[in-house]
Design an enzyme around this catalytic site. Structure first.
Site, PDB file in Angstrom:
ATOM      1  N   GLY A  94     -17.413  -2.960  -5.265  1.00 30.32           N
ATOM      2  CA  GLY A  94     -17.831  -2.890  -6.667  1.00 30.32           C
ATOM      3  C   GLY A  94     -18.330  -4.217  -7.193  1.00 30.32           C
ATOM      4  O   GLY A  94     -19.072  -4.280  -8.166  1.00 30.32           O
ATOM      5  N   ASP A 254      -8.003   0.774   1.824  1.00 33.02           N
ATOM      6  CA  ASP A 254      -9.268   0.030   1.742  1.00 33.02           C
ATOM      7  C   ASP A 254      -9.024  -1.466   1.888  1.00 33.02           C
ATOM      8  O   ASP A 254      -9.979  -2.237   2.000  1.00 33.02           O
ATOM      9  CB  ASP A 254      -9.989   0.317   0.421  1.00 33.02           C
ATOM     10  CG  ASP A 254      -9.081   0.151  -0.789  1.00 33.02           C
ATOM     11  OD1 ASP A 254      -8.040   0.821  -0.840  1.00 33.02           O
ATOM     12  OD2 ASP A 254      -9.394  -0.664  -1.668  1.00 33.02           O
TER      13      ASP A 254
HETATM   14  P1  AMP Z   1      -9.067  -4.280  -4.678  1.00 26.28           P
HETATM   15  O1  AMP Z   1      -7.862  -3.415  -4.568  1.00 26.28           O
HETATM   16  O2  AMP Z   1      -8.913  -5.471  -5.597  1.00 26.28           O
HETATM   17  O3  AMP Z   1      -9.538  -4.717  -3.327  1.00 26.28           O
HETATM   18  O4  AMP Z   1     -10.242  -3.444  -5.366  1.00 26.28           O
HETATM   19  C1  AMP Z   1     -10.315  -2.056  -5.297  1.00 26.28           C
HETATM   20  C2  AMP Z   1     -11.689  -1.565  -5.680  1.00 26.28           C
HETATM   21  O5  AMP Z   1     -12.038  -1.935  -7.015  1.00 26.28           O
HETATM   22  C3  AMP Z   1     -12.818  -2.074  -4.803  1.00 26.28           C
HETATM   23  O6  AMP Z   1     -13.680  -1.000  -4.629  1.00 26.28           O
HETATM   24  C4  AMP Z   1     -13.417  -3.180  -5.640  1.00 26.28           C
HETATM   25  O7  AMP Z   1     -14.766  -3.409  -5.295  1.00 26.28           O
HETATM   26  C5  AMP Z   1     -13.282  -2.633  -7.038  1.00 26.28           C
HETATM   27  N1  AMP Z   1     -13.238  -3.688  -8.075  1.00 26.28           N
HETATM   28  C6  AMP Z   1     -12.224  -4.528  -8.355  1.00 26.28           C
HETATM   29  N2  AMP Z   1     -12.523  -5.336  -9.388  1.00 26.28           N
HETATM   30  C7  AMP Z   1     -13.772  -4.991  -9.809  1.00 26.28           C
HETATM   31  C8  AMP Z   1     -14.654  -5.456 -10.850  1.00 26.28           C
HETATM   32  N3  AMP Z   1     -14.312  -6.420 -11.694  1.00 26.28           N
HETATM   33  N4  AMP Z   1     -15.844  -4.838 -10.961  1.00 26.28           N
HETATM   34  C9  AMP Z   1     -16.219  -3.860 -10.120  1.00 26.28           C
HETATM   35  N5  AMP Z   1     -15.443  -3.385  -9.149  1.00 26.28           N
HETATM   36  C10 AMP Z   1     -14.231  -3.937  -8.979  1.00 26.28           C
HETATM   37 MG    MG Z   2     -10.210  -4.489  -1.683  1.00 24.80          MG
END
Ligand code: AMP
Ligand code: MG
Length: 487
Positions: A94, A254
């Site tokens: 994201g 993920d």
């Molecule tokens: P994480 O658990 O932090 O690895 O993130 C989980 C999901 O949320 C992934 O698909 C990231 O790309 C998305 N994500 C986290 N923070 C953001 C953000 N600020 N903007 C867009 N996507 C985000």
């Molecule tokens: Mg992640």
């Protein structure tokens, strides 16, 4: 004034070509005012990138994704994932981009990846951005993990973008550039499986075999061998986390790699006092990703990987399921072996001491540490002195001295090697109160505390005069640490 020419940086787009269904070509958002906060010069050199050039305006534009080397195709990667046990069919990068794959002068193929580079088609409600504090945190903790010898993504640089990021307050934005064996995740396979395209699943598996587990290509059942290799790599990895007291904090599928590298440092932290129930993440209300649950969670995630790979294990489920179950069954055994070998080393015990004796000493010691809320890292470091006959440093950490003295006598009778212990029990880890202090100063513009902490934790076994406060347990009252996800 001479202007450094843009060097030739060859970034391959192999992932984007071989697995186009999992790659959306995309560009980073322009950073209005890039400013370098931290650069990993030794890593840059390993990658064959010139640190002096990386510091130039063009170098900074490269590090935020605004100057793309010729031939490169930055992409946002698609993946699915179980988040806290709930399946989300479409996650993906994201706010991250894979710039491409770089072959190092040493011949290693590595992903060069940016985090905080702006919204992508996978951003859902997110702003695609990252704040300075959390990106410096990933830089610091991943480099500490690497110095501890634990497989991990590495951090190349953090560049402030000059773009504000709105969280509870307005924060300065940043982009982290990191490298990894790859960014293939359990969630990548879940995504491919859900497309119901057996050819895509097979291509993804072949790609993973070629990049990470090439021995599997020689096996009779190559996809089963791939799964077995991932099981083994994750069993080893999670054992290493447990041995240093690392809590990942968000072990969603993920965030679990196929390479066996630690990835996505969000709400992670290290134990201070030993307690298996320790949770730092503000959103982990049920304690799913508590320290003591990590081996179980890894096994659960690997079961999801097995489900995703199942069509490749055999033509019918009746034949494939028992193969998958047997392969997954090896996780506990491999985790147990890695954990025992690591504890044997932490306790400085020679190979002649029977495994059952190491296991019993370990269990009794951990119970004692827990009952007395003993600082995990300090205890093991000071135990090296106890092996040399100096018990006072560990005795200072424990209230129940009768129990400790009994344990020490049993252990000492086995002739532990103090010097060997000093090579595996770190003096310096990124302790929570030190991380907070360094990040708070950095966000205010003072990078010195971060630099000093980085120096300490990137040579964790080498105890140096003047760094006593980096080795000490947290001051009273600084416990109950809370970390935040997705910041
Ligand atoms: P994480 O658990 O932090 O690895 O993130 C989980 C999901 O949320 C992934 O698909 C990231 O790309 C998305 N994500 C986290 N923070 C953001 C953000 N600020 N903007 C867009 N996507 C985000
Ligand atoms: Mg992640």
């Amino acid at each position: 004034m001479s202007v450094a020419p843009v060097p030739t940086i060859e970034l391959s787009d192999r992932f984007a070509r071989e697995l186009a269904e999992l790659a959306v070509p995309w560009q980073a958002e322009p950073a209005p005012e890039p400013r370098l906060l931290v650069l990993n010069e030794p890593l840059a050199a390993e990658l064959g990138l010139d640190p002096d050039w990386l510091r130039t305006p063009d170098g900074l534009r490269f590090l935020v994704g605004n100057l793309v080397p010729g031939g490169a195709t930055p992409v946002a990667q698609a993946y699915a994932g179980h988040q806290f046990g709930n399946y989300v069919p479409r996650l993906g990068d994201g706010r991250a981009l894979l710039l491409g794959e770089l072959v190092t002068p040493g011949g290693k193929r590595l992903d060069l990846h940016l985090k905080g580079a702006g919204r992508t088609p996978f951003a859902r409600g997110g702003d695609g951005l990252a704040a300075v504090g959390p990106m410096l945190r990933e830089y610091l903790v991943s480099e500490a993990m690497s110095a501890l010898g634990i497989p991990t993504t590495r951090s190349l640089a953090v560049v402030a973008t000059g773009r504000p990021v709105r969280r509870e307050t307005v924060l300065p934005g940043a982009v982290l550039s990191r490298v990894a064996g790859s960014h293939l995740r359990v969630g990548s396979f879940q995504y491919a499986r859900a497309t119901d395209d057996p050819d895509l699943l097979r291509r993804l598996a072949d790609h993973a075999i070629s990049r990470h587990h090439p021995a599997a290509a020689q096996a009779e059942h190559r996809y089963l061998a791939l799964f077995e290799a991932v099981v083994a790599a994750q069993a080893e990895l999670v054992a290493r986390w447990m041995l240093v007291g690392f809590v990942h904090g968000v072990m969603n599928t993920d965030n679990m790699t196929i390479s066996g590298e630690t990835i996505d440092y969000g709400p992670c932290a290290f134990l201070d006092a030993f307690d298996p129930a320790t949770v730092f993440s503000s959103i982990d209300l049920g304690g799913r990703y508590a320290y003591g649950n990590q081996p179980l969670v890894a096994e659960w995630n690997l079961a999801r990987l097995a489900e995703a790979l199942l069509p490749l294990f055999g033509d019918d489920a009746e034949q494939a399921v028992p193969l998958a179950v047997a392969a997954l069954g090896r996780f506990r055994e491999q985790y147990g072996d890695a954990s025992l070998a690591g504890m044997r080393a932490k306790l400085g015990l020679p190979a002649t001491v029977p495994a059952a004796e190491v296991a019993s000493l370990t269990a009794d010691l951990l119970a004692l540490l827990q009952a007395n809320s003993v600082d995990y890292t300090s205890f093991f470091r000071r135990l090296g002195s106890a092996a040399r006959g100096e018990s006072e440093p560990v005795r200072e950490l424990v209230l129940d001295l009768a129990a400790l003295d009994g344990w020490l006598a049993r252990w000492r009778a086995l002739a532990p090697d103090g010097a060997a212990m000093d090579r595996v029990n770190p003096a310096y880890i990124p302790r929570n109160h030190l991380v907070e202090e360094a990040l708070a100063a950095a966000v205010e513009g003072n990078l010195d505390p971060l630099g000093r902490l980085l120096d300490a934790v990137t040579a964790p076994y080498d105890e140096r005069p003047g760094l006593e406060r980096y080795a000490a347990p947290p001051p009273e009252g600084s416990t109950d640490y809370v970390t935040f996800c997705g910041t």
